[in-house]
Design a protein around this motif. Structure first.
Motif, PDB file in Angstrom:
ATOM      1  N   ARG A 184       0.913  -1.405   0.049  1.00 41.21           N
ATOM      2  CA  ARG A 184       0.065  -0.057  -0.150  1.00 41.21           C
ATOM      3  C   ARG A 184       0.889   1.300   0.161  1.00 41.21           C
ATOM      4  N   LEU A 187       2.177   1.778  -3.412  1.00 48.58           N
ATOM      5  CA  LEU A 187       1.302   2.292  -4.454  1.00 48.58           C
ATOM      6  C   LEU A 187       0.804   3.363  -4.156  1.00 48.58           C
ATOM      7  N   ARG A 188       0.458   3.844  -3.030  1.00 45.65           N
ATOM      8  CA  ARG A 188      -0.182   5.016  -2.599  1.00 45.65           C
ATOM      9  C   ARG A 188       0.438   5.975  -1.518  1.00 45.65           C
ATOM     10  N   LYS A 213       7.719   6.477  -9.161  1.00 52.38           N
ATOM     11  CA  LYS A 213       6.579   5.967  -8.537  1.00 52.38           C
ATOM     12  C   LYS A 213       5.372   5.333  -9.320  1.00 52.38           C
ATOM     13  N   THR A 214       5.489   6.004 -10.767  1.00 53.68           N
ATOM     14  CA  THR A 214       4.228   5.569 -11.601  1.00 53.68           C
ATOM     15  C   THR A 214       4.636   4.188 -12.088  1.00 53.68           C
ATOM     16  N   ARG A 217       3.334   1.547  -9.615  1.00 53.77           N
ATOM     17  CA  ARG A 217       1.968   1.352  -9.796  1.00 53.77           C
ATOM     18  C   ARG A 217       1.331   0.370 -10.815  1.00 53.77           C
TER      19      ARG A 217
END
Length: 319
Positions: A184, A187-188, A213-214, A217
């Protein structure tokens, strides 16, 4: 439909939204097979057998693009270069299992063959450096030479992680052993950004951090990244981990290069060469004093100079 009867998702590059990882540049994107999985590689340089193959392995939490400064420099020097997304990352397949270092080393050896070569110079950074050391130990016939950046020999880290890594890095590794929460945060949350900031001597550019970061995801990438780091800890007392540790204790029969940054926030460079100097008889050790953990990006010119100088001895490109 209940969770027990649901079919598991097929974690393949063909069905994942991985296009953000296919950054354009002076390279071509290809997909090759190894052990039943598909792997993305960015390739450049002369495509003939007289040009030595240099296979680049990225670290966590990055993807192949971490080598963007090295790919054209090595290609221009006459090398066939392939920067690989390792299992679970970027455009490569993301199966639910197989994140042990020996399994991923087998992936790398298979990619060398799929690229049409018998051997390659394997160069890895961070966790990719651990993988490079492992390929040299487990698949010596596929390895011309090995270079590890910001990566102690895994015999050292498996013997005593406290001697090899900083206290802050050990806290992050312990956190990654917790189920679900790290995924988590990758991802976020801010775990990618926090890890990059921990290792670097100075902050990486914001657009670079955002791209990492992209790519994290991409479906299943965060879980794959966490599983690879969990194996490093949980395998230590298990039989598979013991077998891997035994294989690592055999001296390497190929030349090795080990490079560290003097301001690395993850690895302790003052302790990093203690095992490699005994297990790699032909070892060159280099320190870049002002750089942090992410050497290919923080000190690209110096890394290129060191790699090309070393490659000229261990795997010279044709004139």
């Amino acid at each position: 439909m209940t969770a027990l009867s649901a079919k598991p998702a097929v974690r393949t590059a063909a069905t994942s939204d991985y296009t953000c990882a296919l950054v354009e540049g002076p390279w071509q994107h290809e997909f090759v097979s190894s052990g039943g999985s598909r792997f993305h590689v960015a390739v450049a340089g002369p495509d003939h057998r007289s040009a030595p193959l240099v296979l680049l392995l990225h670290g966590y939490p990055e993807f192949w693009w971490a080598w963007r400064a090295q790919i054209p420099a090595l290609a221009d020097a006459g090398y066939r270069v392939a920067a690989m997304d390792v299992r679970g990352v970027g455009g490569s397949d993301k199966p639910p299992s197989g994140y042990a270092v020996p399994a991923r080393a087998s992936d790398v050896a298979g990619v060398v063959r799929s690229l049409g070569r018998e051997t390659a110079v394997v160069v890895g950074h961070g966790t990719g450096g651990t993988l490079a050391w492992a390929v040299a130990a487990l698949y010596p016939g596929a390895t011309t030479a090995v270079a590890a950046l910001s990566s102690p020999h895994p015999a050292r880290t498996r013997l005593s992680s406290r001697a090899a890594f900083t206290t802050a890095a050990l806290r992050e590794l312990a956190y990654l052993q917790v189920p679900t929460l790290p995924e988590r945060a990758l991802l976020r949350g801010d775990l990618v950004e926090r890890t990059l900031a921990l290792g670097a001597a100075s902050p990486l550019p914001a657009d670079v951090v955002e791209l990492y970061k992209t790519v994290m995801r991409i479906p299943f990438a965060a879980h794959s990244a966490a599983e690879a780091l969990r194996w490093a800890v949980r395998s230590t007392p298990r039989m598979d981990g013991r077998r891997f540790g035994t294989a690592l204790r055999h001296p390497l029969g190929v030349p090795a290069l080990q490079v560290h940054g003097g301001r690395d926030g993850i690895v302790r460079p003052d302790r990093a060469d203690l095992d490699a100097m005994y297990l790699a008889p032909d070892l060159r050790y280099e320190l870049i004093p002002g750089a942090g953990h992410y050497l290919p990006e923080e000190a690209p010119d110096e890394v290129n100079r060191l790699l090309l100088n070393w490659l000229a001895r261990v795997a010279p490109a044709p004139r």
